[in-house]
Design a protein around this motif. Structure first.
Motif, short mmCIF file in Angstrom:
data_model
loop_
_atom_site.label_atom_id
_atom_site.label_comp_id
_atom_site.label_asym_id
_atom_site.label_seq_id
_atom_site.Cartn_x
_atom_site.Cartn_y
_atom_site.Cartn_z
N TYR A 1 -44.10 32.13 11.45
CA TYR A 1 -44.36 32.36 12.87
C TYR A 1 -45.80 32.78 13.13
O TYR A 1 -46.38 32.44 14.17
N CYS A 2 -46.40 33.53 12.21
CA CYS A 2 -47.81 33.92 12.39
C CYS A 2 -48.70 32.68 12.48
O CYS A 2 -49.68 32.66 13.25
N TRP A 3 -48.37 31.67 11.71
CA TRP A 3 -49.13 30.41 11.78
C TRP A 3 -48.93 29.74 13.13
O TRP A 3 -49.88 29.27 13.76
N TRP A 4 -47.68 29.72 13.59
CA TRP A 4 -47.40 29.09 14.87
C TRP A 4 -48.06 29.84 16.03
O TRP A 4 -48.52 29.23 17.00
N LEU A 5 -48.14 31.17 15.92
CA LEU A 5 -48.84 31.94 16.95
C LEU A 5 -50.28 31.46 17.10
O LEU A 5 -50.80 31.33 18.21
N GLY A 6 -50.92 31.21 15.97
CA GLY A 6 -52.29 30.73 16.01
C GLY A 6 -52.40 29.29 16.47
O GLY A 6 -53.22 28.95 17.34
N ALA A 7 -51.57 28.41 15.91
CA ALA A 7 -51.64 26.99 16.23
C ALA A 7 -51.33 26.73 17.70
O ALA A 7 -51.95 25.87 18.34
N LEU A 8 -50.38 27.47 18.25
CA LEU A 8 -49.97 27.25 19.64
C LEU A 8 -50.77 28.08 20.64
O LEU A 8 -50.51 28.04 21.84
N GLY A 9 -51.75 28.84 20.14
CA GLY A 9 -52.57 29.66 21.04
C GLY A 9 -51.86 30.87 21.58
O GLY A 9 -52.30 31.45 22.58
N LEU A 10 -50.78 31.30 20.91
CA LEU A 10 -49.99 32.42 21.43
C LEU A 10 -50.59 33.77 21.10
O LEU A 10 -50.29 34.76 21.77
N ARG B 1 -39.39 24.22 20.61
CA ARG B 1 -39.81 23.09 21.43
C ARG B 1 -41.33 22.94 21.44
O ARG B 1 -41.86 21.82 21.31
N GLU B 2 -42.04 24.06 21.59
CA GLU B 2 -43.50 24.00 21.58
C GLU B 2 -44.02 23.56 20.23
O GLU B 2 -45.01 22.80 20.14
N ALA B 3 -43.36 24.00 19.17
CA ALA B 3 -43.78 23.60 17.82
C ALA B 3 -43.55 22.11 17.61
O ALA B 3 -44.42 21.41 17.06
N ASP B 4 -42.40 21.60 18.03
CA ASP B 4 -42.12 20.16 17.90
C ASP B 4 -43.15 19.34 18.65
O ASP B 4 -43.64 18.31 18.16
N ALA B 5 -43.50 19.78 19.86
CA ALA B 5 -44.48 19.05 20.67
C ALA B 5 -45.85 19.06 19.99
O ALA B 5 -46.57 18.05 19.99
N TYR B 6 -46.21 20.20 19.39
CA TYR B 6 -47.49 20.32 18.70
C TYR B 6 -47.54 19.39 17.50
O TYR B 6 -48.55 18.72 17.24
N ILE B 7 -46.45 19.33 16.75
CA ILE B 7 -46.38 18.48 15.56
C ILE B 7 -46.53 17.01 15.95
O ILE B 7 -47.27 16.25 15.32
N GLU B 8 -45.81 16.62 17.01
CA GLU B 8 -45.89 15.23 17.46
C GLU B 8 -47.28 14.89 17.99
O GLU B 8 -47.84 13.83 17.68
N LYS B 9 -47.84 15.80 18.76
CA LYS B 9 -49.16 15.57 19.35
C LYS B 9 -50.24 15.40 18.30
O LYS B 9 -51.16 14.59 18.45
N ASN B 10 -50.11 16.16 17.20
CA ASN B 10 -51.14 16.13 16.17
C ASN B 10 -50.78 15.28 14.95
O ASN B 10 -51.54 15.23 13.99
N GLY B 11 -49.63 14.63 15.01
CA GLY B 11 -49.24 13.73 13.93
C GLY B 11 -49.09 14.42 12.59
O GLY B 11 -49.47 13.87 11.55
N LEU B 12 -48.52 15.62 12.59
CA LEU B 12 -48.40 16.40 11.36
C LEU B 12 -47.15 16.00 10.57
O LEU B 12 -46.09 15.75 11.17
N PRO B 13 -47.26 15.95 9.24
CA PRO B 13 -46.12 15.51 8.41
C PRO B 13 -45.17 16.65 8.06
O PRO B 13 -44.70 16.75 6.93
N ASN C 1 -55.45 41.02 23.61
CA ASN C 1 -54.35 40.05 23.66
C ASN C 1 -53.22 40.55 22.78
O ASN C 1 -53.25 41.68 22.30
N ARG C 2 -52.22 39.73 22.53
CA ARG C 2 -51.05 40.17 21.79
C ARG C 2 -51.36 40.48 20.33
O ARG C 2 -50.56 41.12 19.65
N ALA C 3 -52.52 40.04 19.83
CA ALA C 3 -52.88 40.31 18.45
C ALA C 3 -53.50 41.69 18.24
O ALA C 3 -53.67 42.13 17.11
#
Length: 416
Positions: free
Chosen positions: A211-220, A292-304, A384-386
């Motif tokens: 989740y810490c990675w997703w916080l960064g990747a999604l701008g959270l 949902r946000e993670a799935d959208a990010y993966i699709e948008k960036n073509g991540l495997p 911010n939240r960090a």
């Protein structure tokens, strides 16, 4: 008697104070750090034995030093976290003085700076940074009187199941602390009731990333895309047992009795608020929003990243969720202990300056207070939240150090 003088005095030798010291040193600002106990003492003495960091070792650290002897994906235990900050302080040669308590800070009259009264004398400082963090004074509601004759302790005093009386336990508060303590107690065979209020429940990890990675990747972490959110909501995420999502249905199916928000006590009976199912449902919604946000990010960036369909499945609703307990007779339920995992509040009584609002809360913008020369660091949502996390406090300290240097330029400016 001579009075020691210093440009900047940092109060607190935890993660915020050490980060502040590093940036002040890099900018050439003379400073000292005063710690009333030992560096990162709260990690050692005010946390339970099995506590681990809420983020993995690759993330919950400062940029200048990686954890040694531990996997980057592991969640460091509390003693290792305390050792890390001591090691970091030695590495940067931080001027930390342990065993010195700051008793009062007041503005000097007729000249810049502050008079700082400590347990070892008076120091005059141009700037004072309050780096005592968000976990200063344990708080819990004054609901159950001492006459109830049950053992009551705050989570900051809980160490392990052996210190509790024989009998059942009510854990009040279902954030990271309460959920972990409840699970630990249940695994020892105790009957456990867990009082669940409003909370934010994200996945511990999803599709191979923490989740810490997703916080960064999604701008959270930065929260640039502002979303309405409730204040003072428990953050239900934990690194317990290698890191797993806090799942209240799973806790219930392992035998923990979920109850609603603890409301009142009278004649041996505790009353709970209605709305347990709604609070759990709202937590589910927050969880699925991240997926949902993670799935959208993966699709948008073509991540495997491999799909994780199991993450979308919820366990069946347990009986305590569909037919909630609204009142509990402590004697009949054999509840002999209440653990209050209800958080902390600030204690700035030692700061006798105009840096607070009408409610007594720090009045600041990005840690720069309303009182010139007074700074706050390590508080929740400082920027911010960090900001109250290890990752974020280091970056916030850099901003404050830069502001101190800029103000010093104004203070010492002489017209040619």
């Amino acid at each position: 008697m001579s009075v020691e003088k210093i440009n900047t005095l940092v109060v607190g030798g935890g993660q915020a104070g050490i980060a502040m010291s590093e940036h002040l040193a890099l900018m050439g600002v003379p400073h000292i750090v005063l710690e009333r106990h030992r560096i990162a003492q709260r990690w050692r003495s005010e946390r339970w034995d099995s506590l681990v960091a809420n983020g993995p070792a690759w993330h919950d650290r400062f940029p200048g030093l990686k954890f040694s002897g531990i996997s980057p994906e592991a969640f460091p235990p509390k003693e290792r976290m305390a050792d890390y900050f001591e090691e970091y302080a030695r590495m940067i040669k931080a001027p930390v003085r342990c065993g010195v308590e700051v008793q009062q800070v007041e503005r000097l009259v007729g000249r810049p700076g502050f008079k700082v009264t400590t347990s070892e004398g008076v120091i005059e400082a141009v700037n004072v940074v309050a780096a005592t963090g968000p976990f200063q004074v344990p708080v819990y509601p004054n609901i159950v009187p001492e006459s109830a004759q049950v053992q009551q302790l705050h989570s900051s005093l809980y160490k392990n199941p052996a210190q509790l009386r024989e009998g059942a336990v009510l854990v009040v508060g279902a954030g990271a602390s309460g959920s972990q303590i409840a699970e630990e107690l249940r695994k020892t065979g105790k009957t456990v009731y867990l009082s669940v209020g409003e909370h934010y429940r994200p996945p511990r990890s999803y599709r191979g990333r923490d989740y810490c990675w997703w916080l960064g990747a999604l701008g959270l972490w930065d929260e640039v895309a502002i979303k309405p959110k409730k204040q003072h909501v428990a953050f239900a995420v934990s690194g317990y047992e290698g890191g797993k999502t806090v799942d209240f249905r799973r806790l219930a199916h392992m035998g923990i009795q979920l109850v609603g928000l603890t409301r009142s006590y009278q004649d041996g009976v505790i009353q709970f608020e209605e709305g347990l199912a709604k609070n759990v449902g709202d937590g589910d919604q927050a969880y699925f929003d991240v997926l949902r946000e993670a799935d959208a990010y993966i699709e948008k960036n073509g991540l495997p990243f491999p799909p994780e369909p199991e993450a979308w499945k919820l366990l069946p609703d347990p009986g305590c969720l569909t037919h909630p307990i609204l009142r509990l007779d402590l004697a009949q339920a054999d509840i002999t202990t209440i653990v209050w995992a209800t958080g902390f509040t600030f204690d700035y009584r030692w700061l006798k300056v105009g840096a607070f609002d009408e409610k007594g809360l720090p009045l600041h913008k990005r840690g720069i207070s309303a009182e010139s020369g007074i700074y706050f660091l390590g508080l929740p949502n400082l920027v911010n939240r960090a900001s109250s996390f290890i990752y974020g406090v280091w970056h916030d300290a850099k901003y404050i150090a830069d502001h101190i240097v800029t103000q010093e330029g104004y203070r010492t400016y002489e017209k040619a």
